[in-house]
Enzyme design. Structure first.
Site, PDB file in Angstrom:
ATOM      1  N   GLU A  64       1.998  -1.632   4.220  1.00  0.00           N
ATOM      2  CA  GLU A  64       2.663  -0.347   4.055  1.00  0.00           C
ATOM      3  C   GLU A  64       4.219  -0.293   4.419  1.00  0.00           C
ATOM      4  O   GLU A  64       4.725  -1.157   5.291  1.00  0.00           O
ATOM      5  CB  GLU A  64       1.825   0.789   4.808  1.00  0.00           C
ATOM      6  CG  GLU A  64       0.280   0.821   4.379  1.00  0.00           C
ATOM      7  CD  GLU A  64       0.153   1.546   3.169  1.00  0.00           C
ATOM      8  OE1 GLU A  64       1.021   1.525   2.432  1.00  0.00           O
ATOM      9  OE2 GLU A  64      -0.935   2.128   3.187  1.00  0.00           O
TER      10      GLU A  64
ATOM     11  N   ASP B 287      -6.445  -8.781  -0.284  1.00  0.00           N
ATOM     12  CA  ASP B 287      -7.123  -7.825   0.810  1.00  0.00           C
ATOM     13  C   ASP B 287      -8.305  -7.403   0.791  1.00  0.00           C
ATOM     14  O   ASP B 287      -9.093  -7.758  -0.098  1.00  0.00           O
ATOM     15  CB  ASP B 287      -6.045  -6.644   0.753  1.00  0.00           C
ATOM     16  CG  ASP B 287      -5.591  -6.046  -0.497  1.00  0.00           C
ATOM     17  OD1 ASP B 287      -6.441  -6.409  -1.395  1.00  0.00           O
ATOM     18  OD2 ASP B 287      -4.658  -5.476  -0.406  1.00  0.00           O
TER      19      ASP B 287
ATOM     20  N   ASN C 248       3.981   4.130  -2.911  1.00  0.00           N
ATOM     21  CA  ASN C 248       4.902   3.817  -1.797  1.00  0.00           C
ATOM     22  C   ASN C 248       5.714   2.754  -1.807  1.00  0.00           C
ATOM     23  O   ASN C 248       6.304   2.289  -0.790  1.00  0.00           O
ATOM     24  CB  ASN C 248       4.096   4.311  -0.644  1.00  0.00           C
ATOM     25  CG  ASN C 248       3.038   3.414  -0.140  1.00  0.00           C
ATOM     26  OD1 ASN C 248       2.824   2.267  -0.756  1.00  0.00           O
ATOM     27  ND2 ASN C 248       2.279   3.816   0.798  1.00  0.00           N
TER      28      ASN C 248
ATOM     29  N   HIS D 223       4.114  -0.315  -1.477  1.00  0.00           N
ATOM     30  CA  HIS D 223       3.215  -1.378  -0.839  1.00  0.00           C
ATOM     31  C   HIS D 223       2.994  -2.642  -1.773  1.00  0.00           C
ATOM     32  O   HIS D 223       2.907  -2.399  -2.959  1.00  0.00           O
ATOM     33  CB  HIS D 223       2.062  -0.878   0.129  1.00  0.00           C
ATOM     34  CG  HIS D 223       1.036  -0.454  -0.713  1.00  0.00           C
ATOM     35  ND1 HIS D 223       0.128   0.496  -0.227  1.00  0.00           N
ATOM     36  CD2 HIS D 223       0.443  -0.738  -2.005  1.00  0.00           C
ATOM     37  CE1 HIS D 223      -0.690   0.521  -1.176  1.00  0.00           C
ATOM     38  NE2 HIS D 223      -0.546  -0.202  -2.259  1.00  0.00           N
TER      39      HIS D 223
END
Ligand code: F6R
Length: 242
Positions: A143, A67, A136, A138
Site C-alpha cells: 500500500e 500475495d 491507490n 499499490h
C-alpha cells in the site's frame, strides 16, 4: 517503460497472453510471477485457450503468486490459492507442487514470508512477473507508504483496498484486513515485469505511475526505474496519461 495501448480488456488479455506464451517457449524452466484479482482473469482464460489448442505446455513452468489473505486457507473460495487453482491451474498441465502461493494460515507468518522469499531466490528469481494495479497505486498488496526496499511480509490493507475487494465477499467485515505480500523490493527483482491495467478507475493511478514522481506514496511509480517493464493498458486506463 514500454507502453502498449489497447482498445479494451479483451485485447489487453490477448496481448499479455502472447507475451507470456512466448516467454514460456523461450525458456527451459520459466519462473512466472502471477497476480490475482479481476485484471488477470481474462489473461488466464486466454492462456487456458492456448493450452487447449496445444500451443503451450506448463510442464516445466513454476509459478509464484504475489500475495494471499491472512486467515484464509486454500479451500476458502476467496483465498488466492483457490482463485489460482480455479481460474488457471486446474485447467492446464502444470504440476500443483510447482505452484506457490503464500500460506495465509501458517502458524508462523513471519517464517512463512522468509521461506517464500528464500524459495524464489533458490529457483533463481522470477523471469516474468505479472502485476495488476490498485486504484491507490499499490502493486501486490504494498500500500502507499510502503518502503521500496520491502520484502515479503505481513501487511495491513488500507480501507480503499478493503472496499475495492469487498465485491468478492458477502460483507466488508468478511474482507481480511491483512495479507502476506511479496515486497516491492522482491517484486522489482523480477527480470521482466508486465503491468496490466484496465478501466477508468485505474486512470489516475496509472498516470501517476507513468509520469508522476517516483515516490513510496505511489508504489507503482518504482516501475519507472526497472529496465524491463511493459505496461499493457486499455484506452480507459490510459485516459489521464498525457
Ligand atoms: C493481486 C494483487 C493486487 C491486484 C490489484 C488490482 O494479487 O496483487 O495488487 O493486482 O489490487 O486488483 P484488480 O485486478 O481486482 O483490480
Amino acid at each position: 517503460m514500454k507502453i502498449i495501448k489497447v482498445k479494451d480488456y479483451d485485447e489487453m488479455s490477448k496481448k499479455a497472453c502472447k507475451l507470456i506464451v512466448d516467454k514460456i517457449k523461450e525458456l527451459n524452466d520459466p519462473i512466472l510471477g502471477l497476480a490475482t484479482g479481476s485484471t488477470p482473469e481474462g489473461l488466464y482464460q486466454q492462456i487456458i485457450g492456448k493450452y487447449k489448442q496445444g500451443e503451450v505446455s506448463f510442464k516445466n513452468v513454476t509459478t509464484f503468486n504475489l500475495d494471499e489473505y491472512v486467515g484464509l486457507d486454500g479451500d476458502h473460495p476467496n483465498s488466492y490459492r483457490y482463485f489460482m487453482n480455479d481460474k488457471l491451474f486446474k485447467h492446464i498441465d502444470i504440476s500443483l507442487d510447482q505452484t506457490f502461493v503464500p500460506n495465509g494460515i501458517a502458524n508462523d507468518l513471519k517464517a512463512e514470508c522468509n521461506d517464500y522469499e528464500q524459495l524464489i531466490q533458490d529457483v533463481g528469481g522470477i523471469d516474468l512477473q505479472v502485476l495488476g494495479l490498485g486504484t491507490n497505486g499499490h502493486i501486490a498488496f504494498n500500500e502507499p507508504g510502503t518502503s521500496f526496499d520491502s520484502r515479503t511480509s505481513v501487511v495491513d490493507l488500507t480501507q480503499e483496498t478493503l472496499e475495492s475487494n469487498r465485491r468478492f465477499f458477502d460483507s466488508i467485515e468478511e474482507v481480511p484486513t491483512q495479507a502476506l505480500s511479496m515486497g516491492i523490493g522482491s517484486v522489482i527483482e523480477a527480470k521482466e515485469i508486465i503491468l496490466l491495467v484496465s478501466g477508468e478507475s485505474k486512470a489516475k493511478a496509472l498516470s501517476l505511475a507513468i509520469n508522476g514522481e517516483i515516490t513510496e506514496d505511489l508504489p507503482a511509480s518504482i516501475l519507472q526505474q526497472h529496465d524491463h517493464v511493459t505496461i499493457i493498458a486499455d484506452e480507459a486506463a490510459l485516459s489521464q496519461v498525457k
